[in-house]
Design a protein around this motif. Sequence first.
Motif, short mmCIF file in Angstrom:
data_model
loop_
_atom_site.label_atom_id
_atom_site.label_comp_id
_atom_site.label_asym_id
_atom_site.label_seq_id
_atom_site.Cartn_x
_atom_site.Cartn_y
_atom_site.Cartn_z
N SER A 1 0.83 -1.20 0.00
CA SER A 1 0.00 0.00 0.00
C SER A 1 0.85 1.25 0.00
O SER A 1 1.97 1.26 0.52
CB SER A 1 -0.93 0.03 1.22
N ARG A 2 0.29 2.28 -0.56
CA ARG A 2 0.88 3.62 -0.50
C ARG A 2 0.52 4.25 0.84
O ARG A 2 -0.58 4.05 1.36
CB ARG A 2 0.32 4.42 -1.67
N ASP A 3 1.41 5.01 1.39
CA ASP A 3 1.15 5.73 2.64
C ASP A 3 -0.03 6.70 2.43
O ASP A 3 -0.22 7.22 1.34
CB ASP A 3 2.40 6.51 3.06
N GLY A 4 -0.80 6.91 3.47
CA GLY A 4 -1.94 7.80 3.38
C GLY A 4 -3.21 7.14 2.91
O GLY A 4 -4.29 7.75 2.93
N VAL A 5 -3.12 5.89 2.48
CA VAL A 5 -4.30 5.15 2.04
C VAL A 5 -5.13 4.75 3.26
O VAL A 5 -4.59 4.39 4.31
CB VAL A 5 -3.88 3.91 1.24
N VAL A 6 -6.45 4.83 3.11
CA VAL A 6 -7.38 4.38 4.14
C VAL A 6 -8.14 3.18 3.60
O VAL A 6 -8.66 3.21 2.48
CB VAL A 6 -8.36 5.49 4.54
N LEU A 7 -8.20 2.13 4.39
CA LEU A 7 -8.92 0.92 4.01
C LEU A 7 -10.15 0.73 4.89
O LEU A 7 -10.07 0.91 6.11
CB LEU A 7 -8.00 -0.31 4.13
N ASN A 8 -11.27 0.39 4.27
CA ASN A 8 -12.49 0.05 4.99
C ASN A 8 -12.80 -1.42 4.74
O ASN A 8 -13.59 -1.76 3.84
CB ASN A 8 -13.65 0.93 4.51
N PRO A 9 -12.19 -2.33 5.50
CA PRO A 9 -12.33 -3.77 5.23
C PRO A 9 -13.60 -4.36 5.85
O PRO A 9 -13.54 -5.25 6.71
CB PRO A 9 -11.06 -4.35 5.87
N PHE A 10 -14.74 -3.87 5.41
CA PHE A 10 -16.02 -4.34 5.93
C PHE A 10 -17.11 -3.94 4.95
O PHE A 10 -16.87 -3.21 3.99
CB PHE A 10 -16.30 -3.76 7.32
#
Length: 564
Positions: free
Chosen positions: A411-420
């Motif tokens: 992943s690139r820094d600053g990325v936000v993941l919503n794993p749901f």
Amino acid sequence: MRILLLVSAFNGLTQRVWCALRDEGHDVGVEIAPAFDSPEALTAAVADADPDLILCPFLKHRVPQEVWDRWTTVVVHPGPVGDRGPSSLDHAILTRQERWGVTALSTVEEMDAGPVWATSTFALPDVPVAKSALYNGPVADAAMACVAEVVRMVAAGEQPVPADDMPREVPGTGELPLLRRPAFEIDWSLPVEELARRVAAADGAPGAPAQIDGERFCLFDAVASPDVLDPDAEPGTVVGHDVDAVALAASDGTLWVGYAATLAERRGTKLPARMVLDPRSASVRRAGPPELAETHYERDGDVGLLTIRSYNGAMHTEQCRRLTAAVTEALAEDTSVLVLRGTESLFSNGIHLGVIDAAEDPAVEAWANIQAIDDLCEAVAGADQLTVAAFTASAGAGGVMAGLCADVVLSRDGVVLNPFYDMGIYGSELHTWTVAARVGPEVADMLLTGRLPLSAHRAADLGLIDAVGPRDTGEFDAWLAKRVAELAGPAELAAASAAAQDRAPDRPLSYHRTIELAEMARDIFDDRHGFAARRGDFLRKAAAPETPERLRFARSGGSPEEVR
């Protein structure tokens, strides 16, 4: 520090601020302003939270004076020092600004006129960038720098500087008016580059209105081309298509449009342009611009690199099928590693809610869409080569799960993941295998049921992804190329393949897919959890009726339960 985020919506920038502050150890809560029916109710909620600092990274609503009189309240405005008004980015794109910025200001009675805590500026590209891409990229990065400085200053007891005492890095700034849809009207007599600029400035909302073949539409996701495809065509006429993109004749070239919406009394849902504009007029297949291509494949020795583009991260049924074909074709080559990556501003959020909602039978379309994205996931998960997913931008729901089907996830820094999944559906994309295989069943259950976003670094700490690279696009591309080249080496390849084998499911992938689709069938066809209504609210950007309890401060004064 106890920090309250007072926002109009829990959007991408707000999520990034929320994640960063929590990663730094702050106690962070959220209140969604439109959920309150009066200033008094909002003030009471803030008083109950009693924060050390109120930050407003995305706020279109007025803050009651009773709030900013008592608590330090800082608004993050997407404009440089001196800029004021609600259409800041729209003006910056339309007027060809060479430089723009973000400013953190104290809230006062007059909008965007308070003392300045921090500011950060950045260069704007010559070729117009869509407003959403600008917002999620340079604007968000500048906003994060401002937020970090505000938090530092508040902790140190420092005070903001009156706006009139601040140097203006961008000259000529001042109060600018709200731009409504007519300001972006497509005048077909104008140069095609100006038309593309108007579409870019109106991206997201309100859209650029245009007259095409006697009907009214809103245009999005446009690219200007100097090529004249049909010299006899009147400007504003459909002259061809390339997959979902539609070519429109202009006075001095061609305007390629990726997305469009009908425009009657109110704007319709944004859909792939070929689904909205008359397909009979777009029957001629043309070569579209590379900026709108769904996929781009490159090969470097033993490494194949497949870049996937999806507008706003949504992938409809036919697009998922085309992506599966592209992955299958890439895997047919004699490479040892296949990398799947997004673009600088987009990765994926899974199935296409807009296309589903606009279908004659939404349930049938949703069922076809989830089957098609599952086929894509199986193609990645079942590959003989080592597969690498690169989250170049934030991702959610099925987009995250599709990435987790790869053997190695970067992943690139600053990325936000919503794993749901938070749309009234159980979800599929093999998540019943991939999430638990990476973090264990207990943490997987907390991620899926807790429904909280994760920063890339937090996801790496949990083991959900493998590593995080630089934020700068060029630096990340170089970092990714180096990591993948190392993975293609014999020793690294063997180690990565062994780690992937350790996570391999004990049962066939079809077992997990069958379980997930059994639940999805009830959600889609029986609508047991309100998928239809939630989908409609999301597409119409309906205001949240209340702040989700999971985002608020815990009643005891601590943070909500989270994975540690």
